[in-house]
Design a protein around this motif. Structure first.
Motif, PDB file in Angstrom:
ATOM      1  N   SER A 135       0.883   3.960  -2.935  1.00 32.68           N
ATOM      2  CA  SER A 135       0.479   5.306  -2.515  1.00 32.68           C
ATOM      3  C   SER A 135       1.457   6.356  -3.021  1.00 32.68           C
ATOM      4  O   SER A 135       1.073   7.504  -3.280  1.00 32.68           O
ATOM      5  CB  SER A 135       0.374   5.373  -0.989  1.00 32.68           C
ATOM      6  OG  SER A 135      -0.611   4.489  -0.512  1.00 32.68           O
TER       7      SER A 135
ATOM      8  N   ILE B 127       0.835  -1.203   0.000  1.00 38.32           N
ATOM      9  CA  ILE B 127       0.000   0.000   0.000  1.00 38.32           C
ATOM     10  C   ILE B 127       0.870   1.254   0.000  1.00 38.32           C
ATOM     11  O   ILE B 127       0.589   2.232  -0.698  1.00 38.32           O
ATOM     12  CB  ILE B 127      -0.950  -0.015   1.216  1.00 38.32           C
ATOM     13  CG1 ILE B 127      -1.974  -1.139   1.046  1.00 38.32           C
ATOM     14  CG2 ILE B 127      -1.640   1.335   1.388  1.00 38.32           C
ATOM     15  CD1 ILE B 127      -2.836  -1.368   2.263  1.00 38.32           C
TER      16      ILE B 127
ATOM     17  N   LYS C  83       1.245   9.447   1.597  1.00 37.83           N
ATOM     18  CA  LYS C  83       1.511   8.018   1.774  1.00 37.83           C
ATOM     19  C   LYS C  83       1.613   7.627   3.233  1.00 37.83           C
ATOM     20  O   LYS C  83       1.124   6.555   3.636  1.00 37.83           O
ATOM     21  CB  LYS C  83       2.775   7.612   1.014  1.00 37.83           C
ATOM     22  CG  LYS C  83       4.075   8.209   1.520  1.00 37.83           C
ATOM     23  CD  LYS C  83       5.241   7.753   0.657  1.00 37.83           C
ATOM     24  CE  LYS C  83       6.565   8.306   1.178  1.00 37.83           C
ATOM     25  NZ  LYS C  83       6.965   7.656   2.448  1.00 37.83           N
TER      26      LYS C  83
END
Length: 345
Positions: A311, A307, A319
């Protein structure tokens, strides 16, 4: 986003996730055995990376003085206890071995040409320098408070983290450092070139995770630590020392943290205060595992790395917010599915 970009982001996500998985396992290990959230775990990451970088630049790591100081304090307390009670020759030999170990490590660091020795020797010296700091920290700061409430242990852990960040600034300075990669070769996967260091990180992380699993499932000491994690009082009644369990878990955490720093140092520049954010992302993985499940924590940590990587492409400025927001839904879900138990008076 095309396939090539997605592959590159996935490569970075797996690399970061492998490190976060190791740190998540360390956090879970220490917490389940000792009830301590090891906030300073990230400092072992930066200490490992910066010590390795200092060796490759031909400098003697100043961390040797931290090790010597902690060993002297530890030995002084042991001698005081021996004088206060009854002198045990075996324990006095252990004190002498501790001092001898510190002296040998310092002698090696000051007499070897650190920049010219093989990289495997540099790694071994780095681990030998940092890993003993873990159990000494437990003995000095947490062992006297082993039966204290969890909140007290958390406050001590936070204070220790702040202190170690200051020690890192004093020993390594504000400049960042990066080490040489383990190898310069690359592997092509279609149109994407895979970095060899990425493969090193993933393979070593998998090896350490599997080795820990085998150690806890097959060895006597591993089963003793598992017993302590399940029931501290029952383990004590069976003759398993909680002091040994605490020192062993801190030694493993120091080993995994410093090894993680050595693995990622060729990929990213690390500073004296970089470890907190890195360990905090491992903590997110541990939270996903509920601070009890090792496999779920490892999977959650890899998910955090993926992720975070994607991001950076979609919303690089957010992020960190995206990663740490992951804690909220898992905390809500666990709070809704847990049963409140009143503390016994």
């Amino acid at each position: 986003m095309n396939f090539q970009i997605a592959t590159l982001l996935g490569q970075d996500g797996l690399t970061n996730g492998a490190i976060y998985a190791l740190l998540a396992l360390s956090i879970l290990l220490v917490f389940t055995v000792t009830r301590i959230l090891l906030i300073p775990l990230g400092e072992f990451v930066t200490f490992g990376a910066l010590t390795m970088a200092a060796m490759q630049m031909g400098k003697t790591p100043k961390l040797e003085w931290l090790l010597l100081g902690l060993v002297l304090i530890d030995c002084a307390l042991d001698v005081y206890q021996q004088i206060k009670r009854h002198i045990d020759r075996n324990k006095m030999k252990m004190i002498a071995l501790k001092l001898g170990y510190a002296v040998i490590i310092i002698a090696l660091l000051n007499n070897l040409s650190l920049s010219e020795i093989p990289m495997i020797a540099q790694i071994a010296l780095t681990l030998c320098l940092i890993v003993p700091i873990g159990p000494i920290i437990y003995r000095l700061f947490f062992q006297p408070l082993a039966d204290a409430p969890a909140l007290v242990l958390l406050i001590v852990s936070i204070a220790l983290h702040v202190t170690m960040v200051g020690v890192g600034l004093l020993l390594f300075g504000p400049e960042g450092a990066r080490t040489q990669p383990f190898s310069d070769t690359g592997f092509r996967l279609g149109a994407v070139m895979l970095k060899s260091q990425t493969l090193w990180v993933i393979l070593v992380s998998i090896f350490l995770i599997v080795a820990l699993f085998i150690a806890f499932e097959r060895t006597l000491y591993g089963k003793a630590l598992r017993a302590t994690a399940v029931n501290r009082m029952g383990a004590r009644l069976q003759g398993i020392s909680p002091i040994f369990a605490g020192k062993a878990t801190f030694a493993l955490a120091a080993f995994i943290g410093s090894a993680s720093g050595i693995l990622i140092a060729p990929i990213t520049t690390l500073y004296y205060d970089s470890g907190f954010i890195i360990s905090l992302k491992g903590f997110v993985g541990a939270i996903i595992g509920g601070l009890v499940s090792y496999p779920i924590a490892a999977i959650g940590a890899v998910a955090v790395g993926m992720i975070e990587a994607f991001s950076i492409f979609w919303a690089s400025n957010y992020k960190e917010i995206i990663v740490f927001t992951l804690i909220i839904p898992f905390l809500i879900w666990r709070s809704m599915n847990s049963h409140n138990v009143e503390d016994d008076e």
